[in-house]
Structure formats: structure tokens, C-alpha cells
Design an enzyme around this catalytic site. Structure first.
Site, PDB file in Angstrom:
ATOM      1  N   ARG A 225       0.857  -1.183   0.000  1.00  0.00           N
ATOM      2  CA  ARG A 225       0.000   0.000   0.000  1.00  0.00           C
ATOM      3  C   ARG A 225       0.895   1.235   0.000  1.00  0.00           C
ATOM      4  NH1 ARG A 225      -3.678  -2.581  -1.707  1.00  0.00           N
ATOM      5  NH2 ARG A 225      -5.741  -2.854  -0.794  1.00  0.00           N
ATOM      6  N   HIS A 273      -1.501  -0.111  -9.913  1.00  0.00           N
ATOM      7  CA  HIS A 273      -2.193  -1.010  -8.971  1.00  0.00           C
ATOM      8  C   HIS A 273      -2.684  -2.277  -9.697  1.00  0.00           C
ATOM      9  CE1 HIS A 273      -4.519  -1.181  -4.939  1.00  0.00           C
ATOM     10  NE2 HIS A 273      -4.342  -2.404  -5.421  1.00  0.00           N
TER      11      HIS A 273
HETATM   12  P1  NDP Z   1      -2.193 -10.778   5.364  1.00  0.00           P
HETATM   13  O1  NDP Z   1      -3.119 -10.142   6.339  1.00  0.00           O
HETATM   14  O2  NDP Z   1      -2.331 -12.226   5.066  1.00  0.00           O
HETATM   15  O3  NDP Z   1      -0.677 -10.561   5.854  1.00  0.00           O
HETATM   16  C1  NDP Z   1      -0.232  -9.365   6.395  1.00  0.00           C
HETATM   17  C2  NDP Z   1       1.180  -9.561   6.889  1.00  0.00           C
HETATM   18  O4  NDP Z   1       1.664  -8.319   7.390  1.00  0.00           O
HETATM   19  C3  NDP Z   1       1.266 -10.566   8.045  1.00  0.00           C
HETATM   20  O5  NDP Z   1       2.446 -11.316   7.963  1.00  0.00           O
HETATM   21  C4  NDP Z   1       1.318  -9.654   9.272  1.00  0.00           C
HETATM   22  O6  NDP Z   1       1.975 -10.202  10.380  1.00  0.00           O
HETATM   23  C5  NDP Z   1       2.137  -8.508   8.727  1.00  0.00           C
HETATM   24  N1  NDP Z   1       1.924  -7.296   9.507  1.00  0.00           N
HETATM   25  C6  NDP Z   1       0.789  -6.585   9.684  1.00  0.00           C
HETATM   26  N2  NDP Z   1       1.013  -5.549  10.505  1.00  0.00           N
HETATM   27  C7  NDP Z   1       2.303  -5.612  10.876  1.00  0.00           C
HETATM   28  C8  NDP Z   1       3.120  -4.836  11.712  1.00  0.00           C
HETATM   29  N3  NDP Z   1       2.659  -3.770  12.361  1.00  0.00           N
HETATM   30  N4  NDP Z   1       4.413  -5.209  11.864  1.00  0.00           N
HETATM   31  C9  NDP Z   1       4.907  -6.282  11.226  1.00  0.00           C
HETATM   32  N5  NDP Z   1       4.174  -7.083  10.411  1.00  0.00           N
HETATM   33  C10 NDP Z   1       2.889  -6.735  10.237  1.00  0.00           C
HETATM   34  O7  NDP Z   1      -2.271  -9.919   4.048  1.00  0.00           O
HETATM   35  P2  NDP Z   1      -1.963 -10.391   2.548  1.00  0.00           P
HETATM   36  O8  NDP Z   1      -0.638 -11.034   2.517  1.00  0.00           O
HETATM   37  O9  NDP Z   1      -3.116 -11.116   1.981  1.00  0.00           O
HETATM   38  O10 NDP Z   1      -1.915  -8.966   1.795  1.00  0.00           O
HETATM   39  C11 NDP Z   1      -0.969  -7.991   2.159  1.00  0.00           C
HETATM   40  C12 NDP Z   1      -1.352  -6.659   1.518  1.00  0.00           C
HETATM   41  O11 NDP Z   1      -1.099  -6.682   0.120  1.00  0.00           O
HETATM   42  C13 NDP Z   1      -2.839  -6.295   1.588  1.00  0.00           C
HETATM   43  O12 NDP Z   1      -3.187  -5.789   2.865  1.00  0.00           O
HETATM   44  C14 NDP Z   1      -2.941  -5.241   0.518  1.00  0.00           C
HETATM   45  O13 NDP Z   1      -2.619  -3.976   1.088  1.00  0.00           O
HETATM   46  C15 NDP Z   1      -1.846  -5.622  -0.478  1.00  0.00           C
HETATM   47  N6  NDP Z   1      -2.396  -6.093  -1.762  1.00  0.00           N
HETATM   48  C16 NDP Z   1      -2.038  -5.415  -2.892  1.00  0.00           C
HETATM   49  C17 NDP Z   1      -2.494  -5.830  -4.127  1.00  0.00           C
HETATM   50  C18 NDP Z   1      -2.062  -5.142  -5.366  1.00  0.00           C
HETATM   51  O14 NDP Z   1      -2.563  -5.446  -6.448  1.00  0.00           O
HETATM   52  N7  NDP Z   1      -1.116  -4.228  -5.294  1.00  0.00           N
HETATM   53  C19 NDP Z   1      -3.402  -6.976  -4.254  1.00  0.00           C
HETATM   54  C20 NDP Z   1      -3.711  -7.605  -3.013  1.00  0.00           C
HETATM   55  C21 NDP Z   1      -3.217  -7.171  -1.814  1.00  0.00           C
HETATM   56  P3  NDP Z   1       1.408 -11.526  11.124  1.00  0.00           P
HETATM   57  O15 NDP Z   1       1.665 -12.663  10.147  1.00  0.00           O
HETATM   58  O16 NDP Z   1       2.231 -11.615  12.334  1.00  0.00           O
HETATM   59  O17 NDP Z   1      -0.050 -11.276  11.352  1.00  0.00           O
HETATM   60  C1  OXD Z   2      -6.570  -5.800  -2.834  1.00  0.00           C
HETATM   61  C2  OXD Z   2      -5.980  -5.014  -3.890  1.00  0.00           C
HETATM   62  O1  OXD Z   2      -6.493  -5.392  -1.684  1.00  0.00           O
HETATM   63  O2  OXD Z   2      -6.340  -5.207  -5.064  1.00  0.00           O
HETATM   64  O3  OXD Z   2      -7.153  -6.875  -3.123  1.00  0.00           O
HETATM   65  O4  OXD Z   2      -5.114  -4.169  -3.639  1.00  0.00           O
END
Ligand code: NDP
Ligand code: OXD
Length: 310
Positions: A225, A273
Site C-alpha cells: 500500500r 495497482h
Molecule cells: P495478510 O493479512 O495475510 O498478511 C499481512 C502480513 O503483514 C502478516 O504477515 C502480518 O503479520 C504482517 N503485519 C501486519 N502488521 C504488521 C506490523 N505492524 N508489523 C509487522 N508485520 C505486520 O495480508 P496479505 O498477505 O493477503 O496482503 C498484504 C497486503 O497486500 C494487503 O493488505 C494489501 O494492502 C496488499 N495487496 C495489494 C495488491 C495489489 O494489487 N497491489 C493486491 C492484493 C493485496 P502476522 O503474520 O504476524 O499477522
Molecule cells: C486488494 C488489492 O487489496 O487489489 O485486493 O489491492
């Protein structure tokens, strides 16, 4: 009796999702009435995109869950009218898309492809890139997407470090967590990939101090993000050459405004994106499974936690 499933997303999404959702409901044995409009008090589940016109959930008195079509939930999780469970999208198709996008952009920088592609007849300068096992890649975020990307990079031979909020043990990946873990994860990151959600804790996580901890000449790849990065700090580090290149898919304002310096910066690649799209067929399976669970009295999968913000 059929469950009523409201599809609340942009109108063009309905054409993409109506048939795959109905097929997935049939396969999961879910008897569902799916529509884009129905009396709020009769809705059992809401299939939801945060950019839909539906922003007030109070009238949906009978609804059991909101099933997000996006992986990111930052635009809905703090909605004060949302008092029912919210499931994030964990879609194998989206995950594969992200793995392929991340791998492609890591390989571009790892191999120095740009220099080769732009070479002219006056500069015949063969160079030997390091092998993957000589390249340190750090992924911030080891969730559904970060973990899958890390596993693929490990399978290609990269030296991969991952960082998450909670401690993890993952084969072949150096797993770090917490503030001290972040410093270590950054200090070694020749290529840094951001796959964290946008929360109060992650906003501006990559600030000037932390960008300064990266090795000189590091590459940053952000499909997470836009708010994860302090944009001014990144631009300064790019101007100064501390960061060799930033590949950015996500931004604080999207579309990225025409006047933004990222568009013209020679060390920045902007993509609109597109790192990973939710895929209707596989996402519909995930939604059908969660409705099946809800109707069977089982716990929903992939619930977002308002106290964590993701
Ligand atoms: P998940 O919720 O599965 O994973 C999030 C990860 O971030 C986890 O490992 C979590 O830790 C870690 N995390 C969250 N907060 C913190 C923190 N404060 N400090 C350290 N680690 C942290 O999300 P996804 O993997 O499914 O997706 C990640 C992001 O990718 C989405 O939120 C979205 O913003 C982005 N995205 C972008 C897309 C694009 O097209 N550009 C498409 C889809 C998603 P823990 O494992 O310990 O909970
Ligand atoms: C999602 C994205 O969050 O597309 O799925 O970024």
C-alpha cells in the site's frame, strides 16, 4: 431455505462475478439467492468491494458476515456501522498473480535487465549478474501474499528474509519480527518487497531513518500500500542515489496524480495497482466456502481483526 447474498461492488464487477459465484455456490451446496439489490433487512451475507456505494451497514440487521473481494481491508475495517464479521479475500488466483508480479520485478533488478535492454552499439559491456543465492531479498509481511512470494524466491535460490508482527518459522526463510527484527531485515535488504497491510502501525513504516538502514544501491518494490512509504523520504533517497530504483504499484492517491514526481523520476517505475487482481473463479470458491461455513455454524475463514486493523 435459500440464503440471500447481496453483491455490493461497482456495477461492472457484477458481470464478472455473477456466473462464477452462482457456480461456486452450487458446487459448495449453498442454496443462495444472489442479487445486487434486495431489502437490507433480508440480506444474509454481503459480498463487498470497499469502493461500492454501500458504506452504511446498520440497516443490514440480519446479515452474518461481510465477505470482502479485496485482500486489503483498510477502507472498511474502521467503519463504525460494521458490527458483523469481516472476511478478507484470500484467493489462490490473486496469490499466484502477486507471486508472479513480485518475482518478475525482483528478477528485473536482480539481473540488471534495464541496463541490458537499453544498451546501444556503442557500449558492448558484458557484465555478470550475481546468482540468486548471492542476493539478499527481504519481504516485509509474511501473510498470504508475502509468504507465497518468499517461498517462490527461496525456490529460485534467493537468500530470503521475512518480517512479520508475530514470530514465524518457515522453511528456508530467515523469519524476523518486532522492532529489532525490522532493523536487521532492512540492513541486509538488497531488494526490499513491501507486502504489509495499511494500518495505524504500518503507516510511514518506511521512513527516512529506515530507508537509510538499507544498503546503498538497494531496490524497493512496493505492491502493498502507498501509505507504507514516506514519499518525500523515498524521493530524497532516490535523488541521492542511496536507493537505486523503486518499483511502485500502490500510492496514497490513486490514480497517481499527473504532477507527482514519481511519474518523471528516472529511478522510479510506476505500475497502476495491477500487481494482483482478485480472480473471479477462485475468489468465488473462497466466498462460497465461507457462506457454507456460516450456514453450518463453523467459524469463518480469514477474518479481519479490527483491533489489529487487518
Ligand atoms: P495478510 O493479512 O495475510 O498478511 C499481512 C502480513 O503483514 C502478516 O504477515 C502480518 O503479520 C504482517 N503485519 C501486519 N502488521 C504488521 C506490523 N505492524 N508489523 C509487522 N508485520 C505486520 O495480508 P496479505 O498477505 O493477503 O496482503 C498484504 C497486503 O497486500 C494487503 O493488505 C494489501 O494492502 C496488499 N495487496 C495489494 C495488491 C495489489 O494489487 N497491489 C493486491 C492484493 C493485496 P502476522 O503474520 O504476524 O499477522
Ligand atoms: C486488494 C488489492 O487489496 O487489489 O485486493 O489491492
Amino acid at each position: 431455505m435459500a440464503v440471500n447474498v447481496l453483491f455490493a461492488a461497482r456495477p461492472d464487477r457484477w458481470e464478472t462475478y455473477a456466473a462464477p459465484l452462482r457456480d461456486a455456490f452450487a458446487r459448495a451446496g449453498v442454496d443462495a439467492h444472489l442479487a445486487t439489490d434486495m431489502p437490507p433487512a433480508e440480506v444474509d451475507y454481503i459480498v463487498y468491494a470497499p469502493n461500492s456505494p454501500l458504506q452504511v451497514f446498520t440497516p443490514y440487521t440480519r446479515a452474518k458476515a461481510v465477505l470482502n473481494l479485496w485482500a486489503g481491508v483498510e477502507d472498511i475495517i474502521g467503519n463504525p456501522t460494521l458490527a458483523i464479521p469481516l472476511a478478507r479475500m484470500v484467493d489462490p488466483g490473486l496469490t499466484r498473480g502477486m507471486v508472479e508480479w513480485v518475482t518478475g520485478h525482483v528478477m528485473r533488478h536482480h539481473l540488471g535487465m534495464d541496463a541490458d535492454i537499453t544498451r546501444s552499439d556503442t557500449e558492448w559491456e558484458p557484465h555478470t549478474p550475481p546468482l540468486a543465492y548471492e542476493r539478499k531479498v527481504t519481504i516485509l509481511g509474511l501473510g498470504a501474499l508475502g509468504r507465497a512470494a518468499a517461498e517462490t524466491l527461496v525456490s529460485l535460490g534467493f537468500d530470503v528474509t521475512g518480517w512479520s508482527r508475530t514470530e514465524k518459522t518457515l522453511p528456508g526463510i530467515t523469519c524476523l519480527s518486532g522492532e529489532g527484527g525490522l532493523d536487521k531485515a532492512l540492513e541486509t535488504a538488497e531488494i526490499l518487497v513491501l507486502l504489509l497491510p495499511n494500518t495505524a502501525d504500518t503507516e510511514n513504516l518506511l521512513n527516512a531513518k529506515r530507508i537509510g538502514m538499507l544498503p546503498r544501491g538497494a531496490f524497493i518494490i512496493n505492491p502493498g500500500r502507498g501509505a507504507l512509504i514516506d514519499d518525500e523520504a523515498l524521493l530524497s533517497a532516490l535523488d541521492e542515489g542511496h536507493i537505486a530504483h523503486a518499483t511502485l504499484d500502490v500510492f496514497r492517491t490513486e490514480p497517481l496524480p499527473a504532477e507527482h514526481r514519481y511519474w518523471s523520476h528516472p529511478r522510479v517505475t510506476v505500475t497502476p495497482h495491477i500487481a494482483a487482481e482478485t480472480r473471479a473463479n477462485t475468489a468465488s470458491e473462497a466466498i462460497a466456502e465461507n457462506i457454507r461455513r456460516g450456514e453450518a455454524g463453523e467459524t469463518f475463514l480469514h477474518l479481519a481483526d479490527p483491533s489489529r486493523g487487518y
